[in-house]
Design a protein around this motif. Structure first.
Motif, PDB file in Angstrom:
ATOM      1  N   PRO A  66       0.804  -1.228   0.000  1.00 48.41           N
ATOM      2  CA  PRO A  66       0.000   0.000   0.000  1.00 48.41           C
ATOM      3  C   PRO A  66       0.840   1.283   0.000  1.00 48.41           C
ATOM      4  O   PRO A  66       0.340   2.347  -0.361  1.00 48.41           O
ATOM      5  CB  PRO A  66      -0.823  -0.109   1.285  1.00 48.41           C
ATOM      6  N   GLY A  67       2.097   1.183   0.397  1.00 47.35           N
ATOM      7  CA  GLY A  67       2.961   2.363   0.414  1.00 47.35           C
ATOM      8  C   GLY A  67       3.665   2.607  -0.900  1.00 47.35           C
ATOM      9  O   GLY A  67       4.473   3.525  -1.017  1.00 47.35           O
ATOM     10  N   LYS A  68       3.375   1.800  -1.894  1.00 46.01           N
ATOM     11  CA  LYS A  68       4.025   1.899  -3.207  1.00 46.01           C
ATOM     12  C   LYS A  68       2.952   2.114  -4.264  1.00 46.01           C
ATOM     13  O   LYS A  68       1.781   2.270  -3.951  1.00 46.01           O
ATOM     14  CB  LYS A  68       4.809   0.617  -3.487  1.00 46.01           C
ATOM     15  N   ALA A  69       3.366   2.095  -5.529  1.00 42.48           N
ATOM     16  CA  ALA A  69       2.380   2.106  -6.607  1.00 42.48           C
ATOM     17  C   ALA A  69       1.553   0.822  -6.449  1.00 42.48           C
ATOM     18  O   ALA A  69       2.105  -0.257  -6.324  1.00 42.48           O
ATOM     19  CB  ALA A  69       3.073   2.137  -7.955  1.00 42.48           C
ATOM     20  N   TRP A  70       0.254   0.943  -6.427  1.00 41.58           N
ATOM     21  CA  TRP A  70      -0.588  -0.203  -6.103  1.00 41.58           C
ATOM     22  C   TRP A  70      -0.641  -1.200  -7.247  1.00 41.58           C
ATOM     23  O   TRP A  70      -1.167  -0.900  -8.317  1.00 41.58           O
ATOM     24  CB  TRP A  70      -1.996   0.244  -5.767  1.00 41.58           C
ATOM     25  N   PRO A  71      -0.132  -2.393  -7.009  1.00 43.23           N
ATOM     26  CA  PRO A  71      -0.247  -3.426  -8.049  1.00 43.23           C
ATOM     27  C   PRO A  71      -1.721  -3.808  -8.220  1.00 43.23           C
ATOM     28  O   PRO A  71      -2.436  -3.982  -7.231  1.00 43.23           O
ATOM     29  CB  PRO A  71       0.546  -4.598  -7.493  1.00 43.23           C
ATOM     30  N   ALA A  72      -2.149  -3.930  -9.461  1.00 44.09           N
ATOM     31  CA  ALA A  72      -3.543  -4.283  -9.736  1.00 44.09           C
ATOM     32  C   ALA A  72      -3.897  -5.625  -9.088  1.00 44.09           C
ATOM     33  O   ALA A  72      -5.006  -5.794  -8.575  1.00 44.09           O
ATOM     34  CB  ALA A  72      -3.785  -4.338 -11.241  1.00 44.09           C
ATOM     35  N   ARG A  73      -2.948  -6.562  -9.084  1.00 44.28           N
ATOM     36  CA  ARG A  73      -3.218  -7.872  -8.495  1.00 44.28           C
ATOM     37  C   ARG A  73      -3.489  -7.752  -6.993  1.00 44.28           C
ATOM     38  O   ARG A  73      -4.389  -8.388  -6.464  1.00 44.28           O
ATOM     39  CB  ARG A  73      -2.063  -8.832  -8.743  1.00 44.28           C
ATOM     40  N   ALA A  74      -2.717  -6.928  -6.296  1.00 42.94           N
ATOM     41  CA  ALA A  74      -2.916  -6.761  -4.854  1.00 42.94           C
ATOM     42  C   ALA A  74      -4.265  -6.121  -4.569  1.00 42.94           C
ATOM     43  O   ALA A  74      -5.027  -6.606  -3.726  1.00 42.94           O
ATOM     44  CB  ALA A  74      -1.792  -5.926  -4.256  1.00 42.94           C
ATOM     45  N   PHE A  75      -4.564  -5.047  -5.259  1.00 48.81           N
ATOM     46  CA  PHE A  75      -5.829  -4.353  -5.019  1.00 48.81           C
ATOM     47  C   PHE A  75      -7.009  -5.239  -5.406  1.00 48.81           C
ATOM     48  O   PHE A  75      -8.004  -5.316  -4.685  1.00 48.81           O
ATOM     49  CB  PHE A  75      -5.861  -3.021  -5.768  1.00 48.81           C
ATOM     50  N   GLY A  76      -6.890  -5.941  -6.539  1.00 48.36           N
ATOM     51  CA  GLY A  76      -7.951  -6.850  -6.962  1.00 48.36           C
ATOM     52  C   GLY A  76      -8.154  -7.999  -5.992  1.00 48.36           C
ATOM     53  O   GLY A  76      -9.294  -8.379  -5.703  1.00 48.36           O
ATOM     54  N   THR A  77      -7.058  -8.530  -5.469  1.00 42.51           N
ATOM     55  CA  THR A  77      -7.151  -9.606  -4.478  1.00 42.51           C
ATOM     56  C   THR A  77      -7.826  -9.105  -3.211  1.00 42.51           C
ATOM     57  O   THR A  77      -8.666  -9.798  -2.619  1.00 42.51           O
ATOM     58  CB  THR A  77      -5.754 -10.172  -4.157  1.00 42.51           C
ATOM     59  N   TRP A  78      -7.459  -7.893  -2.786  1.00 45.42           N
ATOM     60  CA  TRP A  78      -8.068  -7.298  -1.596  1.00 45.42           C
ATOM     61  C   TRP A  78      -9.582  -7.178  -1.779  1.00 45.42           C
ATOM     62  O   TRP A  78     -10.357  -7.571  -0.908  1.00 45.42           O
ATOM     63  CB  TRP A  78      -7.439  -5.934  -1.334  1.00 45.42           C
ATOM     64  N   LEU A  79     -10.013  -6.664  -2.924  1.00 47.19           N
ATOM     65  CA  LEU A  79     -11.442  -6.523  -3.195  1.00 47.19           C
ATOM     66  C   LEU A  79     -12.124  -7.890  -3.271  1.00 47.19           C
ATOM     67  O   LEU A  79     -13.195  -8.089  -2.691  1.00 47.19           O
ATOM     68  CB  LEU A  79     -11.666  -5.768  -4.497  1.00 47.19           C
ATOM     69  N   LEU A  80     -11.515  -8.815  -3.987  1.00 45.60           N
ATOM     70  CA  LEU A  80     -12.112 -10.129  -4.190  1.00 45.60           C
ATOM     71  C   LEU A  80     -12.312 -10.870  -2.871  1.00 45.60           C
ATOM     72  O   LEU A  80     -13.389 -11.431  -2.620  1.00 45.60           O
ATOM     73  CB  LEU A  80     -11.254 -10.955  -5.142  1.00 45.60           C
ATOM     74  N   ILE A  81     -11.308 -10.863  -2.016  1.00 42.39           N
ATOM     75  CA  ILE A  81     -11.438 -11.542  -0.715  1.00 42.39           C
ATOM     76  C   ILE A  81     -12.557 -10.907   0.099  1.00 42.39           C
ATOM     77  O   ILE A  81     -13.400 -11.609   0.672  1.00 42.39           O
ATOM     78  CB  ILE A  81     -10.095 -11.520   0.055  1.00 42.39           C
ATOM     79  N   GLY A  82     -12.584  -9.588   0.157  1.00 40.29           N
ATOM     80  CA  GLY A  82     -13.639  -8.899   0.913  1.00 40.29           C
ATOM     81  C   GLY A  82     -15.027  -9.201   0.383  1.00 40.29           C
ATOM     82  O   GLY A  82     -15.960  -9.469   1.156  1.00 40.29           O
ATOM     83  N   ILE A  83     -15.185  -9.191  -0.932  1.00 40.09           N
ATOM     84  CA  ILE A  83     -16.494  -9.454  -1.533  1.00 40.09           C
ATOM     85  C   ILE A  83     -16.913 -10.904  -1.310  1.00 40.09           C
ATOM     86  O   ILE A  83     -18.075 -11.172  -0.964  1.00 40.09           O
ATOM     87  CB  ILE A  83     -16.479  -9.090  -3.034  1.00 40.09           C
ATOM     88  N   LEU A  84     -15.992 -11.851  -1.488  1.00 40.36           N
ATOM     89  CA  LEU A  84     -16.340 -13.260  -1.289  1.00 40.36           C
ATOM     90  C   LEU A  84     -16.736 -13.548   0.157  1.00 40.36           C
ATOM     91  O   LEU A  84     -17.729 -14.246   0.405  1.00 40.36           O
ATOM     92  CB  LEU A  84     -15.185 -14.164  -1.722  1.00 40.36           C
ATOM     93  N   ILE A  85     -15.974 -13.024   1.105  1.00 33.30           N
ATOM     94  CA  ILE A  85     -16.326 -13.238   2.518  1.00 33.30           C
ATOM     95  C   ILE A  85     -17.679 -12.601   2.817  1.00 33.30           C
ATOM     96  O   ILE A  85     -18.515 -13.183   3.515  1.00 33.30           O
ATOM     97  CB  ILE A  85     -15.223 -12.690   3.446  1.00 33.30           C
ATOM     98  N   THR A  86     -17.914 -11.414   2.268  1.00 29.75           N
ATOM     99  CA  THR A  86     -19.191 -10.735   2.491  1.00 29.75           C
ATOM    100  C   THR A  86     -20.347 -11.538   1.907  1.00 29.75           C
ATOM    101  O   THR A  86     -21.394 -11.682   2.559  1.00 29.75           O
ATOM    102  CB  THR A  86     -19.157  -9.313   1.892  1.00 29.75           C
ATOM    103  N   LEU A  87     -20.178 -12.046   0.705  1.00 25.69           N
ATOM    104  CA  LEU A  87     -21.235 -12.872   0.093  1.00 25.69           C
ATOM    105  C   LEU A  87     -21.581 -14.069   0.972  1.00 25.69           C
ATOM    106  O   LEU A  87     -22.753 -14.330   1.252  1.00 25.69           O
ATOM    107  CB  LEU A  87     -20.790 -13.366  -1.283  1.00 25.69           C
ATOM    108  N   VAL A  88     -20.558 -14.780   1.403  1.00 19.65           N
ATOM    109  CA  VAL A  88     -20.781 -15.975   2.220  1.00 19.65           C
ATOM    110  C   VAL A  88     -21.398 -15.606   3.570  1.00 19.65           C
ATOM    111  O   VAL A  88     -22.382 -16.213   4.006  1.00 19.65           O
ATOM    112  CB  VAL A  88     -19.456 -16.763   2.406  1.00 19.65           C
ATOM    113  N   PHE A  89     -20.839 -14.592   4.229  1.00 22.73           N
ATOM    114  CA  PHE A  89     -21.329 -14.240   5.555  1.00 22.73           C
ATOM    115  C   PHE A  89     -22.743 -13.665   5.504  1.00 22.73           C
ATOM    116  O   PHE A  89     -23.570 -13.982   6.361  1.00 22.73           O
ATOM    117  CB  PHE A  89     -20.378 -13.263   6.253  1.00 22.73           C
ATOM    118  N   GLU A  90     -23.026 -12.814   4.524  1.00 26.68           N
ATOM    119  CA  GLU A  90     -24.383 -12.259   4.396  1.00 26.68           C
ATOM    120  C   GLU A  90     -25.396 -13.368   4.135  1.00 26.68           C
ATOM    121  O   GLU A  90     -26.488 -13.352   4.703  1.00 26.68           O
ATOM    122  CB  GLU A  90     -24.441 -11.211   3.288  1.00 26.68           C
TER     123      GLU A  90
END
Length: 161
Positions: free
Chosen positions: A82-106
């Motif tokens: 996060p302190g560097k130029a944001w790699p698309a893979r890192a940001f995409g992984t962050w979003l994907l994990i959050g969305i998947l956990i939210t889908l399952v938990f909701e």
């Protein structure tokens, strides 16, 4: 970013993880408070009960954000991403994990666990019935958090020079 000794690197990783958790707690709490009218019983609940339930939800959201940050860090093999130029893979992984956990938990919380239910005003996904606002939360909050997170971390990191 400056060269960090092994101790400074471990310290920087720990501080960044705390920043991820703390900043996400604040932003998710704010979002949870905005969602109150979309959950059954929240409009009639006492102020204390609403604040407490939103605090519990924000604690869970912050833990999900931290887990997603760890997953994103593993995907790019760099916990200081996060302190560097944001790699698309890192940001995409962050979003994907959050969305998947939210889908399952909701799905669990509204069906099996019966922890909460949505009002008629909550927009829902057609096939799953999952609320769109909790999913939108995991698109908006991570994107919003990245700018202040980077600013906070880089400012703190300058102190290591």
């Amino acid at each position: 970013m400056v060269f960090l000794s092994p101790f400074q690197r471990r310290l920087a990783i720990a501080v960044l993880a705390l920043m991820v958790w703390g900043l996400n707690f604040f932003l998710h709490f704010f979002w949870e408070m905005l969602q109150v009218p979309y959950f059954v019983g929240m409009a009639e609940a006492s102020h204390f009960a609403v604040v407490w339930q939103c605090t519990e939800a924000a604690l869970g959201d912050s833990n999900i954000a931290l887990l997603a940050y760890v997953g994103a860090s593993l995907s790019v093999r760099d916990p200081l991403w996060p302190g560097k130029a944001w790699p698309a893979r890192a940001f995409g992984t962050w979003l994907l994990i959050g969305i998947l956990i939210t889908l399952v938990f909701e799905a669990w919380a509204t069906e099996v666990g019966e922890r909460w239910s949505y009002t008629e005003a909550m927009p829902r996904l057609p096939l799953l019935g999952t609320g769109i606002l909790p999913l939108l939360q995991w698109l908006v909050i991570p994107a919003l958090s990245m700018f202040p997170l980077r600013w906070l971390f880089l400012g703190w990191n300058q102190r290591l020079k």
